[in-house]
Enzyme design. Structure first.
Site, short mmCIF file in Angstrom:
data_model
loop_
_atom_site.label_atom_id
_atom_site.label_comp_id
_atom_site.label_asym_id
_atom_site.label_seq_id
_atom_site.Cartn_x
_atom_site.Cartn_y
_atom_site.Cartn_z
CB SER A 193 -0.95 0.00 1.20
OG SER A 193 -1.97 -0.95 1.02
CE LYS A 242 -1.39 4.07 2.65
NZ LYS A 242 -1.52 2.85 3.49
CB THR A 243 1.21 1.04 7.26
OG1 THR A 243 -0.18 1.18 6.98
CG2 THR A 243 1.58 1.69 8.57
N GLY A 244 2.19 -0.36 4.80
CA GLY A 244 1.87 -1.29 3.72
C GLY A 244 2.08 -2.71 4.23
#
Length: 618
Positions: free
Chosen positions: A419, A557-559
């Site tokens: 993501s 932002k994580t993913g």
């Protein structure tokens, strides 16, 4: 096994390029490079061919720089790790500041294509091994029939040739009745094997001379002298050892026609190098005799059936080249030798540029080649934070232009962005007018999703915060693959590979990026240094905003990569603004249990409390 063959095939592309470069260099510098230098250029290629099979990745200049930095740090006095308290602890205790949602990707293992290719390559290797063993057994059978040279006249001539060649260590010489061409074999204990037919010609000529003085035919004796001098040059330059390496290369690279051509050219150059060494010992009036010897024996000799030995004859076409080389041979002057050495070193340095490529692609076809010359980089050991996870942490303090990196090799390895790609997907959509900073609204289509926050209308801010897949997939469909490909190439996003399809190229599929590249791109995005509208870059930066505490602002932002229901790849990327400075970070974890974006975020917050990394004020 399957993971080996694809990188190995990619290496073959670069190897073919190196061979073409070497052939071009030999053609361009032919007038300046001696025959021996041209031959030794092929030994550099043999070294390149070994790189993909090394059990470790060779270090480029950037990796060497990092190693020196870490070595310097190891001699520094021990310092106490300082953990700062208030800012980040309070932030971590707030559970609402980040959402990390993902969907599982189903994959079937093992990869059948890789296994099939590996099986084909292995079958070819086994066939080549069997052929090599067969010829080796043939040589052993020939050696059993060999007898120590006992013909007095020929033996006397051989001792004379040893002295001419300035070889002090005695090299045994044998006669073999079934042999057609002279050969040299043996690595540690080289031996020369002569056909009995050649020896008898000399003995018979000497016998006639004894009976009819004044009618001596010296041609057989002189021809054998030239042959012995040639074979002794093979011994002097350890050509038998290189023969073994050449045939090992053919076994491993049997599928590469460029390698086959290179080995043949190397063998031809080997013979011409030995010719040049012999001519360098002779006077000019003997050159014609040496050339005539090759012509005479070319009619009766045949190429050696043993691929790992050195011989006088290797084919009629090659003999023609050697005759031309002998006819035009001139002993090199000092100036020409200096020029030749310079050009040899130049060509070698060009070939060595293939080493990092071969090494990287042999171990990982998706590896970022980072030029660190202009950077200040320190290696930092954060193993205690990562625990069971394999991973890396990259931190860039832009105010002081300082990098801190844990696990450099992992930090340069590209993996799926999951993501985190949505940062730039949103930027592309803004630039193309699919959405705008003032109007990024998208209506939910009513399809139920496993996460409640996805089942609602979205804006860029909410979709980024909850990592809403359907929102960004809709952006991708409206942009189209050609536009996406253009933008990913413009910003240099990882490997720029969208072959996985619009619905999932970013999710444990074809698109890959390294932690270092994540930080480099975030730096440009935060500073509005990308070739996009400043308003659009600001809108994306605003969508990454997570929280503030005092003068500290946190963006990220994580993913999460989930395969067959298991979290296998966790990302947390972003930056911190504090006290007029901006610090960028990227954390990636793999392996272990639950390698998710949430875990990467928790790990990151712990690390950001650590001196000297902490961006938080005292």
């Amino acid at each position: 096994m399957a993971d080996f063959i694809i990188p190995f095939l990619l290496c073959n592309i670069y190897i073919s390029g190196a061979i073409i470069l070497l052939l071009l260099a030999k053609r361009i510098f032919k007038k300046y490079l001696s025959c021996r230098m041209q031959y030794h250029l092929w030994t550099v290629l043999l070294g390149l061919l070994a790189v993909p099979f090394l059990p470790f990745r060779t270090k480029g200049f950037s990796h060497l720089f990092i190693w020196l930095q870490s070595l310097k740090a190891s001699f520094a006095p021990d310092t106490e790790t300082v953990i700062y308290g208030d800012p980040s602890r309070n932030l971590m205790e707030s559970s609402h500041w980040i959402n990390d949602f993902t969907l599982s990707v189903n994959k079937c293992f093992p990869q059948s294509t890789g296994l099939i290719l590996w099986g084909i390559w292995l079958f070819g290797v086994l066939v080549m091994l069997l052929l090599t063993v067969r010829t080796f057994l043939g040589l052993r059978a020939l050696q059993r029939t060999a007898l120590p040279l006992s013909f007095p006249n020929t033996l006397q001539l051989y001792h004379q040739c040893l002295q001419e060649s300035r070889i002090k260590k005695y090299i045994p010489v044998y006669s073999v009745a079934s042999l057609k061409s002279p050969i040299t074999a043996g690595i540690l204990k080289p031996r020369i094997y002569l056909p009995v037919s050649l020896i008898l010609q000399v003995e018979q000529a000497d016998h006639k001379a004894d009976k009819r003085p004044g009618h001596t035919d010296t041609r057989p004796r002189e021809s054998l002298r030239y042959i012995l001098l040639h074979e002794l040059q093979h011994c002097r330059h350890k050509d038998s050892f290189l023969n073994i390496l050449m045939n090992l290369v053919l076994i491993l690279y049997w599928l590469n026609p460029f390698v086959w051509y290179a080995i043949k050219a190397m063998k031809d150059d080997r013979e011409m190098a030995c010719d040049a060494s012999v001519l360098n010992m002779l006077t000019e009036d003997s050159y014609a005799g040496y050339g005539n010897t090759l012509i005479d024996f070319a009619r009766q000799l045949s190429p050696s059936p043993f691929p790992y030995v050195s011989g006088l004859f290797s084919g009629t076409k090659q003999i023609k080249k050697r005759i031309i080389n002998i006819a035009t041979y001139q002993k090199p002057t000092r100036g020409k030798r200096v020029q030749g050495i310079a050009l040899f070193l130049l060509t070698t340095s060009l070939l060595f540029h293939f080493v990092p490529l071969l090494s990287a692609y042999a171990k990982d076809p998706d590896n970022f080649q980072w030029n660190l010359k202009a950077e200040t980089v320190s290696s930092i050991d954060l193993s205690s934070y990562f625990g069971e996870y394999e991973g890396s942490f990259v931190f860039y303090d832009s105010g002081h232009d300082v990098w801190y990196i844990h696990h450099m090799e992992h930090a340069l390895s590209r993996v799926s962005p999951n993501s985190t790609y949505k940062i730039y997907d949103a930027l592309f959509a803004l630039e193309e007018g699919v959405i705008s900073p003032g109007d990024s609204f998208m209506e939910w289509d009513g399809n139920p999703y496993p996460f409640e926050t996805w089942n609602a209308d979205q804006t860029l801010k909410s979709a980024m915060a909850s990592s809403v897949n359907w929102y960004f997939q809709s952006l991708d469909r409206q942009l189209g693959e050609p536009v996406l490909q253009k933008y990913f190439h413009e910003i240099g996003y990882g490997n720029e590979d969208l072959q996985g399809g619009l619905s999932s190229y970013w999710q444990e599929s074809s698109l890959k990026i390294s932690p270092v590249e994540q930080v480099l791109l975030l730096t440009k995005l935060s500073r509005s240094e990308l070739a996009f509208s400043p308003e659009n870059m600001k809108a994306v930066n605003d969508s990454l905003y997570l929280f503030s505490s005092g003068d500290i602002s946190f963006y990220g932002k994580t993913g999460t990569g989930q395969v067959n229901g298991q979290n296998v790849n966790g990302w947390f990327v972003g930056y911190v603004k504090a006290s007029g400075n901006t610090c960028f970070f990227a954390t990636n974890i793999t392996g272990g249990q639950d390698a998710s974006g949430s875990k990467a975020a928790q790990l990151t917050m712990s690390i950001l409390n650590t001196d000297p990394i902490s961006p938080f004020p005292y």
